[in-house]
Design a protein around this motif. Structure first.
Motif, PDB file in Angstrom:
ATOM      1  N   UNK A 264       0.807  -1.223   0.000  1.00 39.77           N
ATOM      2  CA  UNK A 264       0.000   0.000   0.000  1.00 39.77           C
ATOM      3  C   UNK A 264       0.841   1.275   0.000  1.00 39.77           C
ATOM      4  N   UNK A 265       2.171   1.129   0.104  1.00 38.67           N
ATOM      5  CA  UNK A 265       3.092   2.276   0.084  1.00 38.67           C
ATOM      6  C   UNK A 265       4.151   2.059  -0.995  1.00 38.67           C
ATOM      7  N   UNK A 266       3.743   2.027  -2.271  1.00 38.18           N
ATOM      8  CA  UNK A 266       4.679   1.689  -3.346  1.00 38.18           C
ATOM      9  C   UNK A 266       5.817   2.700  -3.520  1.00 38.18           C
ATOM     10  N   UNK A 267       5.673   3.910  -3.012  1.00 45.56           N
ATOM     11  CA  UNK A 267       6.725   4.917  -3.172  1.00 45.56           C
ATOM     12  C   UNK A 267       7.837   4.791  -2.138  1.00 45.56           C
ATOM     13  N   UNK A 268       7.673   3.935  -1.161  1.00 41.02           N
ATOM     14  CA  UNK A 268       8.706   3.740  -0.147  1.00 41.02           C
ATOM     15  C   UNK A 268       9.858   2.950  -0.769  1.00 41.02           C
ATOM     16  N   UNK A 269      11.069   3.480  -0.676  1.00 46.32           N
ATOM     17  CA  UNK A 269      12.214   2.867  -1.354  1.00 46.32           C
ATOM     18  C   UNK A 269      12.546   1.485  -0.788  1.00 46.32           C
ATOM     19  N   UNK A 270      13.209   0.690  -1.595  1.00 39.99           N
ATOM     20  CA  UNK A 270      13.643  -0.633  -1.165  1.00 39.99           C
ATOM     21  C   UNK A 270      14.593  -0.520   0.027  1.00 39.99           C
ATOM     22  N   UNK A 271      15.464   0.479  -0.001  1.00 44.62           N
ATOM     23  CA  UNK A 271      16.400   0.701   1.109  1.00 44.62           C
ATOM     24  C   UNK A 271      15.635   0.958   2.420  1.00 44.62           C
ATOM     25  N   UNK A 272      14.609   1.816   2.361  1.00 43.98           N
ATOM     26  CA  UNK A 272      13.813   2.106   3.556  1.00 43.98           C
ATOM     27  C   UNK A 272      13.048   0.867   4.017  1.00 43.98           C
ATOM     28  N   UNK A 273      12.493   0.127   3.083  1.00 41.59           N
ATOM     29  CA  UNK A 273      11.747  -1.091   3.440  1.00 41.59           C
ATOM     30  C   UNK A 273      12.651  -2.093   4.161  1.00 41.59           C
ATOM     31  N   UNK A 274      13.836  -2.309   3.614  1.00 44.84           N
ATOM     32  CA  UNK A 274      14.748  -3.284   4.217  1.00 44.84           C
ATOM     33  C   UNK A 274      15.174  -2.834   5.616  1.00 44.84           C
ATOM     34  N   UNK A 275      15.490  -1.559   5.773  1.00 51.51           N
ATOM     35  CA  UNK A 275      15.919  -1.044   7.067  1.00 51.51           C
ATOM     36  C   UNK A 275      14.790  -1.130   8.090  1.00 51.51           C
ATOM     37  N   UNK A 276      13.596  -0.738   7.692  1.00 51.13           N
ATOM     38  CA  UNK A 276      12.461  -0.775   8.617  1.00 51.13           C
ATOM     39  C   UNK A 276      12.084  -2.207   8.973  1.00 51.13           C
ATOM     40  N   UNK A 277      12.153  -3.098   8.009  1.00 50.70           N
ATOM     41  CA  UNK A 277      11.838  -4.497   8.300  1.00 50.70           C
ATOM     42  C   UNK A 277      12.830  -5.065   9.310  1.00 50.70           C
ATOM     43  N   UNK A 278      14.111  -4.814   9.102  1.00 55.46           N
ATOM     44  CA  UNK A 278      15.122  -5.276  10.055  1.00 55.46           C
ATOM     45  C   UNK A 278      14.826  -4.724  11.450  1.00 55.46           C
ATOM     46  N   UNK A 279      14.592  -3.417  11.534  1.00 53.18           N
ATOM     47  CA  UNK A 279      14.357  -2.776  12.830  1.00 53.18           C
ATOM     48  C   UNK A 279      13.111  -3.326  13.516  1.00 53.18           C
ATOM     49  N   UNK A 280      12.020  -3.433  12.791  1.00 51.13           N
ATOM     50  CA  UNK A 280      10.754  -3.829  13.420  1.00 51.13           C
ATOM     51  C   UNK A 280      10.714  -5.307  13.776  1.00 51.13           C
ATOM     52  N   UNK A 281      11.269  -6.133  12.941  1.00 48.24           N
ATOM     53  CA  UNK A 281      11.312  -7.564  13.262  1.00 48.24           C
ATOM     54  C   UNK A 281      12.213  -7.783  14.474  1.00 48.24           C
ATOM     55  N   UNK A 282      13.319  -7.070  14.539  1.00 44.63           N
ATOM     56  CA  UNK A 282      14.223  -7.198  15.683  1.00 44.63           C
ATOM     57  C   UNK A 282      13.548  -6.740  16.976  1.00 44.63           C
ATOM     58  N   UNK A 283      12.900  -5.592  16.937  1.00 42.23           N
ATOM     59  CA  UNK A 283      12.208  -5.100  18.135  1.00 42.23           C
ATOM     60  C   UNK A 283      11.082  -6.038  18.555  1.00 42.23           C
ATOM     61  N   UNK A 284      10.288  -6.473  17.587  1.00 48.30           N
ATOM     62  CA  UNK A 284       9.184  -7.385  17.911  1.00 48.30           C
ATOM     63  C   UNK A 284       9.712  -8.705  18.465  1.00 48.30           C
ATOM     64  N   UNK A 285      10.792  -9.200  17.910  1.00 45.87           N
ATOM     65  CA  UNK A 285      11.396 -10.438  18.425  1.00 45.87           C
ATOM     66  C   UNK A 285      11.829 -10.270  19.872  1.00 45.87           C
ATOM     67  N   UNK A 286      12.442  -9.116  20.187  1.00 46.67           N
ATOM     68  CA  UNK A 286      12.855  -8.855  21.562  1.00 46.67           C
ATOM     69  C   UNK A 286      11.665  -8.813  22.502  1.00 46.67           C
ATOM     70  N   UNK A 287      10.593  -8.160  22.085  1.00 43.31           N
ATOM     71  CA  UNK A 287       9.386  -8.079  22.914  1.00 43.31           C
ATOM     72  C   UNK A 287       8.829  -9.477  23.150  1.00 43.31           C
ATOM     73  N   UNK A 288       8.739 -10.262  22.095  1.00 41.87           N
ATOM     74  CA  UNK A 288       8.174 -11.607  22.208  1.00 41.87           C
ATOM     75  C   UNK A 288       9.050 -12.489  23.094  1.00 41.87           C
ATOM     76  N   UNK A 289      10.362 -12.399  22.915  1.00 44.49           N
ATOM     77  CA  UNK A 289      11.279 -13.259  23.662  1.00 44.49           C
ATOM     78  C   UNK A 289      11.453 -12.832  25.113  1.00 44.49           C
ATOM     79  N   UNK A 290      11.598 -11.523  25.339  1.00 43.87           N
ATOM     80  CA  UNK A 290      11.957 -11.049  26.682  1.00 43.87           C
ATOM     81  C   UNK A 290      10.811 -10.379  27.439  1.00 43.87           C
ATOM     82  N   UNK A 291       9.798  -9.914  26.726  1.00 35.57           N
ATOM     83  CA  UNK A 291       8.753  -9.125  27.368  1.00 35.57           C
ATOM     84  C   UNK A 291       7.674  -9.904  28.073  1.00 35.57           C
TER      85      UNK A 291
END
Length: 137
Positions: free
Chosen positions: A32-59
């Motif tokens: 739904x956000x086709x104008x978001x660059x591949x670089x931004x998508x990859x960086x945000x995916x890394x950040x959000x998956x990492x944060x969510x993983x930490x919450x799931x594992x440690x929270x």
């Protein structure tokens, strides 16, 4: 999952849900956000998956944790808020650094800091709140 112009929300409960729900959510955001660059998508995916993983594992403190992920895609930046009802976080994200090469863990927050412009944590009432901001490239 909610989608409105530039605003995307995912609510999940772990278990039974896990980080796969975040991947699925992000896939729908990218569609739904086709104008978001591949670089931004990859960086945000890394950040959000990492944060969510930490919450799931440690929270969860050995139990269940509920999370809400809100992503606002603006013309100049993307801001994400991840809140959860887990145990309080005892780390300072601004002090995160990559451990030595032989360490088995501890890279998550340092990796997130490497791919975003701003990473903040606060405890508000009985919830953890992580805020991530990345300028669009």
């Amino acid at each position: 999952m909610t989608v409105a112009m530039g605003e995307h929300v995912l609510d999940l409960a772990c278990p039974p849900e896990d980080v796969t729900a975040v991947h699925t959510f992000l896939s729908s955001v990218w569609d739904s956000e086709p104008d978001l660059s591949l670089e931004d998508r990859m960086a945000l995916e890394l950040a959000l998956v990492e944060l969510a993983s930490n919450v799931i594992e440690h929270g969860s403190g050995g139990g269940r944790v509920s999370c809400s992920l809100r992503m606002d895609v603006g013309p100049d930046d993307v801001t994400v808020s991840l809140s959860d009802d887990g145990v309080p976080v005892l780390v300072d994200p601004s002090a995160a650094h990559l451990p030595d090469a032989l360490a088995e863990g501890g890279r998550g927050l340092a990796l997130v800091q490497m791919v975003v412009d701003d990473l903040r944590y606060e405890r508000v009432a009985d919830r953890n709140r992580w805020t991530v901001r990345r300028a669009r490239h």
